[in-house]
Design an enzyme around this catalytic site. Structure first.
Site, PDB file in Angstrom:
ATOM      1  N   TYR A  56      79.020  52.421 -36.396  1.00  0.00           N
ATOM      2  CA  TYR A  56      79.994  53.504 -36.595  1.00  0.00           C
ATOM      3  C   TYR A  56      79.246  54.807 -36.793  1.00  0.00           C
ATOM      4  O   TYR A  56      78.285  54.857 -37.566  1.00  0.00           O
ATOM      5  CB  TYR A  56      80.865  53.232 -37.838  1.00  0.00           C
ATOM      6  CG  TYR A  56      82.296  52.985 -37.449  1.00  0.00           C
ATOM      7  CD1 TYR A  56      83.003  53.961 -36.749  1.00  0.00           C
ATOM      8  CD2 TYR A  56      82.944  51.784 -37.755  1.00  0.00           C
ATOM      9  CE1 TYR A  56      84.317  53.745 -36.353  1.00  0.00           C
ATOM     10  CE2 TYR A  56      84.257  51.569 -37.363  1.00  0.00           C
ATOM     11  CZ  TYR A  56      84.934  52.552 -36.664  1.00  0.00           C
ATOM     12  OH  TYR A  56      86.212  52.341 -36.282  1.00  0.00           O
ATOM     13  N   GLU A  58      80.990  58.252 -36.823  1.00  0.00           N
ATOM     14  CA  GLU A  58      81.919  59.392 -36.769  1.00  0.00           C
ATOM     15  C   GLU A  58      81.201  60.671 -37.185  1.00  0.00           C
ATOM     16  O   GLU A  58      80.487  60.689 -38.190  1.00  0.00           O
ATOM     17  CB  GLU A  58      83.121  59.140 -37.675  1.00  0.00           C
ATOM     18  CG  GLU A  58      84.094  58.169 -37.040  1.00  0.00           C
ATOM     19  CD  GLU A  58      85.147  57.681 -38.002  1.00  0.00           C
ATOM     20  OE1 GLU A  58      84.914  57.724 -39.220  1.00  0.00           O
ATOM     21  OE2 GLU A  58      86.203  57.243 -37.542  1.00  0.00           O
ATOM     22  N   ASP A 209      86.986  71.013 -13.724  1.00  0.00           N
ATOM     23  CA  ASP A 209      86.963  69.548 -13.847  1.00  0.00           C
ATOM     24  C   ASP A 209      86.147  69.008 -12.677  1.00  0.00           C
ATOM     25  O   ASP A 209      86.635  68.911 -11.553  1.00  0.00           O
ATOM     26  CB  ASP A 209      88.408  69.021 -13.819  1.00  0.00           C
ATOM     27  CG  ASP A 209      88.470  67.509 -13.958  1.00  0.00           C
ATOM     28  OD1 ASP A 209      87.428  66.848 -13.742  1.00  0.00           O
ATOM     29  OD2 ASP A 209      89.557  66.980 -14.251  1.00  0.00           O
ATOM     30  N   ARG A 244      80.925  54.109 -17.694  1.00  0.00           N
ATOM     31  CA  ARG A 244      82.297  54.621 -17.788  1.00  0.00           C
ATOM     32  C   ARG A 244      82.395  55.527 -19.015  1.00  0.00           C
ATOM     33  O   ARG A 244      82.027  55.111 -20.122  1.00  0.00           O
ATOM     34  CB  ARG A 244      83.235  53.411 -17.914  1.00  0.00           C
ATOM     35  CG  ARG A 244      84.696  53.689 -17.773  1.00  0.00           C
ATOM     36  CD  ARG A 244      85.401  52.466 -17.275  1.00  0.00           C
ATOM     37  NE  ARG A 244      85.007  52.235 -15.891  1.00  0.00           N
ATOM     38  CZ  ARG A 244      85.528  52.874 -14.845  1.00  0.00           C
ATOM     39  NH1 ARG A 244      86.496  53.726 -15.012  1.00  0.00           N
ATOM     40  NH2 ARG A 244      85.094  52.616 -13.626  1.00  0.00           N
TER      41      ARG A 244
END
Ligand code: DSN
Length: 430
Positions: A56, A58, A209, A244
């Site tokens: 983790y 964050e 984009d 991905r």
């Protein structure tokens, strides 16, 4: 069923192991022509499947909410440094899980709810997150759209290119807070410079984009939007050939807002295994061999498009300047829909996707178009001659679609053909 190098890792879960083997076999014995797909390197896949999935993290390097992030901080810093160097950007955020998240993070960072955004319409080649009614983006922001010039039956001037006069007209009329350049199903080069001029004329921000062409930009065969755009978003798994995921590049003045919009604004814990894999891919994309690869992707796309045109398909926009072609199937066969073409080709071992063409009379689920791309099979080592052969195989399958013997013959030929170009043939040596 062929065995994959991953077999020993998942042997105990027989159900999942069999499915992973099946997908390994599918990807290595059929032709991958989906323009948004590629074959990631073994190094990218190793990082994606690594121990980092346990952690983790964050927050951002140096500012995490949990302990134990000394190694992860270095990994994410390397990813950011490699990415800013690759595109010459001020700031990078490598945490977005997907392209849609990246785009929504930019909108939430730089816009207020209800602000007007000018972007390319989905049915003209834009993306769902460019304000399609089906996307939440159209609920929170007021999207107005631009499209392509009308189609001409003149090979010198085929039309169906981004209508910059229309972009300017719409910008002057609607005074958007942001203009979005970039597309999902558009085969011509998109230059950010004229978009910047229009954005400056109306005081708008410019987001580019570059999901589809990020690898072509990194490889130096498409113009880099970074000097012109406030923000550039892209997925990392298309022409860029990474895992991905997605990333955002921006000018320093937007960095804080962009970072806060990604976390804690929209996402929770970053996928550090994916971030490590992105870093691996960014390093790969900086190598001279990647520039050669990108050039070959486009060279193959020219050869493929020419071969498809000679065999009776009409190319939307009259041709290609990138890795994809959008085929209007109606010239080839009035009765053949995109849906049927996709299904027939799938049975013949050729994977592509149906796609709406501009002013498509059929629904988005049926369509009159098929989108094909060269990024993946170029990674597998195919060149121009191989793409001409693929065009022949497609025609045989589509013309013979009511005859299972023909489909099965094409399928066998495709399997044998793919055997000569397995993208992971050297896997065990790496
Ligand atoms: N789904 C992607 C594509 O295929 O172009 C865009 O998000």
């Amino acid at each position: 069923m062929t065995s994959s190098p991953f077999d020993s890792w998942i042997r105990s879960d027989e159900e999942m192991s069999a499915l992973l083997k099946a997908e390994w076999t599918r990807q290595t014995t059929t032709l991958q022509l989906i323009a948004s797909e590629n074959f990631a390197s073994p190094a990218v896949m190793a990082a994606t499947g690594s121990i980092l999935t346990n952690k983790y993290a964050e927050g951002y390097p140096g500012r995490r909410y949990y302990g134990g992030n000394q190694v992860v901080d270095e990994i994410e810093d390397i990813a950011r440094r490699r990415l800013t160097a690759l595109f010459g950007a001020d700031h990078a955020n490598v945490q977005p899980h997907a392209g849609a998240n990246a785009n929504v993070a930019v909108y939430t960072a730089l816009l207020n709810p209800g602000d007007t955004v000018l972007a390319m319409r989905l049915d003209q080649g834009g993306h769902l997150t460019h304000g399609s009614p089906a996307s939440l983006t159209s609920t929170f922001w007021n999207f107005v759209s631009y499209g392509l010039t009308p189609r001409n039956d003149d090979s010198e001037n085929p039309g169906e290119i981004i209508d910059l006069d229309h972009v300017r007209e719409m910008a002057l009329q609607h005074r958007p807070k942001m203009i979005v350049a970039g597309a999902s199903a558009y085969s011509r080069k998109i230059d950010a410079a004229p978009f910047r001029e229009i954005a400056d004329e109306v005081g708008a921000l410019l987001m580019f984009d570059s999901a589809h062409v990020a690898g072509l930009i990194a490889g130096g065969v498409h113009p880099n939007p970074v000097p012109y755009a406030d923000v550039v978003t892209f997925t990392t798994h298309k022409t860029l050939r990474g895992p991905r995921g997605a990333a955002i590049l921006c000018r320093e003045e937007h960095a804080k807002k962009i970072d806060s919009a990604v976390f804690p604004g929209q996402q929770g814990g970053p996928l550090e295994h994916a971030i490590a894999a992105k870093a691996v891919a960014f390093r790969e994309a900086a190598q001279p061999s990647f520039a050669e690869y990108s050039q070959q992707v486009v060279t193959n796309s020219y050869a493929f498009s020419d071969a498809l045109t000679e065999r009776g398909f009409r190319l939307v926009s009259g041709g290609t300047e990138n890795h994809m072609a959008l085929l209007d199937l109606r010239n080839f066969d009035e009765d053949l829909t995109g849906k049927e073409a996709q299904e027939v080709l799938d049975r013949a071992g050729i994977t592509a996707n149906r796609n709406a063409i501009p002013d498509d009379p059929r629904s988005v689920f049926v369509t009159s178009g098929l989108r094909v791309g060269t990024a993946a099979q170029t990674t597998a080592g195919m060149g121009e001659n191989e793409f001409v052969r693929i065009a022949d195989l497609m025609v045989r399958a589509l013309r013979g679609r009511h005859d299972e013997t023909i489909i099965s013959e094409v399928r066998d030929e495709v399997r044998e053909f793919c055997g000569q170009f397995n993208p992971y043939r050297n896997f065990t040596e790496i």
